[in-house]
Design an enzyme around this catalytic site. Structure first.
Site, PDB file in Angstrom:
ATOM      1  N   ASP B  92     -69.423 -17.850  17.052  1.00 28.24           N
ATOM      2  CA  ASP B  92     -70.758 -18.137  18.007  1.00 28.24           C
ATOM      3  C   ASP B  92     -71.324 -17.260  17.346  1.00 28.24           C
ATOM      4  OD1 ASP B  92     -70.301 -14.727  17.924  1.00 28.24           O
ATOM      5  OD2 ASP B  92     -70.300 -14.625  20.067  1.00 28.24           O
ATOM      6  N   ASP B 268     -63.744 -19.886  26.461  1.00 31.25           N
ATOM      7  CA  ASP B 268     -63.804 -18.979  26.058  1.00 31.25           C
ATOM      8  C   ASP B 268     -63.823 -18.186  26.542  1.00 31.25           C
ATOM      9  OD1 ASP B 268     -67.019 -19.112  24.979  1.00 31.25           O
ATOM     10  OD2 ASP B 268     -65.824 -17.412  24.716  1.00 31.25           O
ATOM     11  N   CYS B 306     -42.917 -17.679  34.166  1.00 36.75           N
ATOM     12  CA  CYS B 306     -43.563 -17.493  32.761  1.00 36.75           C
ATOM     13  C   CYS B 306     -42.468 -17.102  31.618  1.00 36.75           C
ATOM     14  CB  CYS B 306     -43.856 -15.942  33.010  1.00 36.75           C
ATOM     15  SG  CYS B 306     -45.489 -15.867  31.227  1.00 36.75           S
ATOM     16  N   CYS B 308     -43.163 -15.857  28.497  1.00 34.94           N
ATOM     17  CA  CYS B 308     -43.716 -14.830  27.793  1.00 34.94           C
ATOM     18  C   CYS B 308     -42.558 -13.662  27.321  1.00 34.94           C
ATOM     19  CB  CYS B 308     -45.532 -14.742  27.914  1.00 34.94           C
ATOM     20  SG  CYS B 308     -45.127 -12.787  29.253  1.00 34.94           S
ATOM     21  N   CYS B 311     -42.328 -11.356  30.843  1.00 37.55           N
ATOM     22  CA  CYS B 311     -41.653 -11.857  31.819  1.00 37.55           C
ATOM     23  C   CYS B 311     -40.113 -12.071  31.363  1.00 37.55           C
ATOM     24  CB  CYS B 311     -42.404 -13.395  32.112  1.00 37.55           C
ATOM     25  SG  CYS B 311     -44.010 -12.879  32.548  1.00 37.55           S
ATOM     26  N   HIS B 337     -48.623 -12.141  28.701  1.00 37.71           N
ATOM     27  CA  HIS B 337     -48.722 -12.608  29.652  1.00 37.71           C
ATOM     28  C   HIS B 337     -49.906 -13.364  29.761  1.00 37.71           C
ATOM     29  CE1 HIS B 337     -47.211 -13.513  33.092  1.00 37.71           C
ATOM     30  NE2 HIS B 337     -48.368 -13.365  34.023  1.00 37.71           N
TER      31      HIS B 337
END
Lengths: 371, 371
Positions: B92, B268, B306, B308, B311, B337
């Site tokens: 940015d 974002d 999920c 991840c 999980c 997660h």
């Protein structure tokens, strides 16, 4: 050899290369146990621990007793499943934390009463409850409740404390034999403060209980370094050859090397993770403090010889930036690096002992580490 | 198509499936960018980001300018090497943070002067310096300095602010064309507050600069949700079809779905990582607050669908325990997660658009997510 067993694979002087068998796998010794106080080695996952070379994790009975409670952990399948660590777990008895952390502590023959720092509730930890908690957690290596004296302590106080510890050890043995899963080990803890004759008596009376391993307790509590090493040498020399020896709460890398040279097999300490969170990184050339201005533009990794993710990917300058900015990733990466260093150190000692080259390793270590 | 390029691969209603090319690789859109404020997506490594599905990371010019400084990052090989992220980076301009975080801020035609909150030093951020910082960092997608008005703002103030933003955009364009590496993109930012005619003017005048992509700025600053969606639809509908559209600072999962349905390509937001540190986990059935007592003994993972690491390995009960105990691992696992959830959501939208099934996905999402 039946589980839990200890096999002595090689010796080199007093240094020993062994293997402890547990229901969740073997531990090659000398071994360092990272401390997973509240069911987590702070900031690290079980995958991190495996990758960095951990074989066994220590968990704190006191903390898990108070939060989330051993019944909850047990209801969820035990600590291994709860924290997703499928390797061996050694649990302490909770005694050290009761004596160092708890408020309104009161000691009796029955046990130690105190108030929970979390919710103020009155609690009582007895030898039997300590074992029951460790059984509920599903510990592979159980430790007996003992009294941990502060340093310095008089001979009289130490003698009385040792006697209580021995009576509690016998109660723990009974509780363990009656309720633990097959293969689960109970270690004894040798107390006795800085008094040689008390340490000798402690060894005799603890070994008489016929336990699966023996710990040297009440060390690294403020006594001079020479006392730590001399008493370790004394006690290790008296302990049975065919049982593992565990120096509790030790320690610095140099302490590990000195203690292994005196016949110790196992260690635990919060040092690698706690000091990581304070910005200290261990290297073969001694510890460095990452916040120092000298690392501001340093493009080198923490240690060019280290295989950890932090050293493979990041400069000291980046790690310093993370630390100065109080980024969570700083604590994680330094923790990962530090445990990798400790596991690498004990692995190198194992290899050296097996090769009959321990003394050379020790000399080389101190020449570089510079203590 | 030359780098930086944008290829529109498919459309489904107003929803778009595209591909942004950068010097550090492609970004499949719709894409969500996690925010790496200080050169780290809080608590996560680049390996975590890759594994969870990140394609591009946003870094904050303001923060890196103040600490560790862009010259230092540049001297160490640029931000990609510094933070060990070899994928695309969008930076940015620093403007939003100057207007929201900096003290003693003073705006002039030249730029924005302020005091560093870190050391109190006087600083001045101009359009040219913002671009120079982003170039020094090695950004793949550069954003121009703009004025970010607080909501609500009068029409008069908004019009004056827009005019300044457009003058600064032209200066940024010149600075970018003169000093950026080939392939580096400069996006324009469409401001104009909640005033439709000003937004229209902003689109015309920004697009006239002929930039590589266009952002919708000044949103998610407190305006009603209906204004966010209506203005997004208006602006996206006016922007050139062959350039990527980036809705800055947005947002919640439901906002992403709504904005994609209105033609937005990139997002974002700090939400997945910031809310993780506050104990919120996103799931297909809506967010859950892990500290709630209902999860005390819950053996299920955060989300059974999920992929991840959290999980795959841990129960809600364990994660709640970590969170209540203020363990660093709680923030890390919830962050991992949550970014996995966001990357999975945009991946599902990409697939649905390509299959001409976006409306069905949107209906299904809201039926379950329950907003």
């Amino acid at each position: 050899m039946s589980v839990p067993g200890f096999e002595l694979l090689a010796t080199d002087g007093a240094a020993r290369r062994g293997r402890l068998s547990t229901p969740h796998g073997d531990v090659e010794t000398p071994a360092f146990m990272p401390v997973g106080t509240q069911g987590t080695v702070k900031s690290l996952t079980p995958a991190d621990l495996r990758e960095s070379g951990a074989q066994i994790v220590l968990a704190n009975t006191y903390h898990l007793f108070l939060r989330p409670g051993h019944e909850l952990v047990s209801a969820l399948g035990g600590l291994h499943r709860f924290m997703a660590w499928d390797g061996p777990i050694l649990t302490d008895s909770g005694g050290f934390q009761v004596f160092s952390l708890a408020k309104l502590r009161k000691l009796s023959e029955e046990g130690a009463s105190f108030r929970s720092p979390i919710d103020g509730s009155p609690r009582m930890l007895t030898p039997e409850l300590s074992i029951a908690i460790q059984q509920a957690l599903g510990s592979d290596v159980v430790m007996p409740l003992d009294e941990c004296l502060a340093y310095p302590a008089t001979r009289e106080a130490t003698e009385a404390s040792l006697a209580l510890t021995l009576r509690w050890a016998a109660r723990c043995r009974t509780a363990h034999r009656n309720g633990s899963k097959p293969g689960t080990a109970l270690f004894g803890i040798v107390q006795g403060g800085v008094y040689e004759d008390l340490r000798r008596r402690a060894v005799d009376d603890t070994v008489a209980l016929g336990l699966e391993g023996y710990a040297i307790g009440g060390m690294a509590v403020g006594e001079p370094k020479s006392a730590l090493l001399d008493l370790t040498e004394l006690v290790a020399g008296l302990l049975p050859r065919d049982r593992p020896r565990y120096l509790m709460g030790v320690g610095k890398p140099e302490d590990l090397v000195e203690a292994v040279s005196r016949g110790v097999d196992m260690f635990d300490c919060v040092l690698p993770t706690r000091n990581a969170r304070n910005g200290q990184a261990f290297t073969p050339d001694g510890p460095i403090t990452i916040k120092q201005a000298r690392y501001t533009r340093d493009p080198e990794p923490l240690s060019s010889e280290c295989p950890c993710y932090a050293c493979r990917n990041f400069s000291r300058a980046y790690l310093r930036h993370l630390f100065m900015a109080e980024e969570l990733l700083a604590y994680r990466l330094l923790s990962l690096h530090n445990v990798t260093f400790f596991f690498g150190l004990v692995a190198a000692m194992r290899e050296a002992i097996a090769a009959g080259a321990f003394q050379a390793l020790k000399t080389r270590f101190f020449a570089r580490y510079g203590v």
